[in-house]
Design an enzyme around this catalytic site. Sequence first.
Site, mmCIF file in Angstrom:
data_model
loop_
_atom_site.group_PDB
_atom_site.id
_atom_site.type_symbol
_atom_site.label_atom_id
_atom_site.label_comp_id
_atom_site.label_asym_id
_atom_site.label_seq_id
_atom_site.Cartn_x
_atom_site.Cartn_y
_atom_site.Cartn_z
ATOM 1 N N SER A 156 0.856 -1.189 0.000
ATOM 2 C CA SER A 156 0.000 0.000 0.000
ATOM 3 C C SER A 156 0.889 1.235 0.000
ATOM 4 C CB SER A 156 -0.890 0.003 1.243
ATOM 5 O OG SER A 156 -1.496 1.276 1.467
ATOM 6 N N TYR B 25 -1.516 -0.969 10.563
ATOM 7 C CA TYR B 25 -1.725 -1.320 9.153
ATOM 8 C C TYR B 25 -0.579 -0.775 8.312
ATOM 9 C CZ TYR B 25 -3.492 -1.201 4.401
ATOM 10 O OH TYR B 25 -3.626 -1.357 3.035
#
Length: 261
Positions: A138, A151
């Site tokens: 990401s 995350y």
Amino acid sequence: MPYALVTGASRGIGRAIATDLARRGYNLLLVARSADVLAQLATELGQAHRVQAKVLAADLAAPGAAGRVAEWASAQAPDLGILVNNAGYGLWGRFEELPLTDQQNMLQLNMMVPVELTHHLLPLLRQQPKAHILNVSSTAAYQAVPTLSLYAASKAFLLTFSRGLRYELRGTSVSVTCLSPGATNTDFPNRAGMNADLQATANKFGMTPEEVAQIGTTAMLAGEAEVIPGALNKISAALTSFVPKAVTEKIAAGLYEKHLK
């Protein structure tokens, strides 16, 4: 064509990557939690693209799941040529307020499952004249993101792991590519527990899973090291190398913290 193993294949980017690989003629091993959705997808892709598609319903976060998936994959496809580590999710909120068990499960899926699958299946991949590993990270990997702290950290781990492994495998038949999407029109905001405003913003500015998948698989098959889909995402990631971390973290916090109750 050899087989490609795709985790988290039932929806979002994983489903789009599986579809794109089927369009390119690759046979598929599809892994996700939903047996019914996987079975339907396998049937659709098999009929549309004349490929073999085999499915395994599994909760990859469960203890020992990665090893069982690797055993299944080895038995089903000794000619495995592609491993796509896509399964993962995020949790939104302040670290101290989120249940520790939930955060540990996220870290297991986002970090240890790709490590375990790669370790188990790398000997099989190395037997092929040409093989690929695609790790789906990401743009959050390039900086700290308050309220998505673990995350972002887990995706930074996956990015760094990909870089190191790629170097170790130089000169072999296996290449490693890290795909780092920005906002994508998937169920990620809802799964992460984000409120409606954040989900609407993500949907407004996000790329489609199909766009991300096409860019990612093209880069993987070309043997590229890293790929960030979308011009704005590329610029955003690049700026983290030049802008002071305190500034980027404050900007990120401003995007997310104000929506917390």
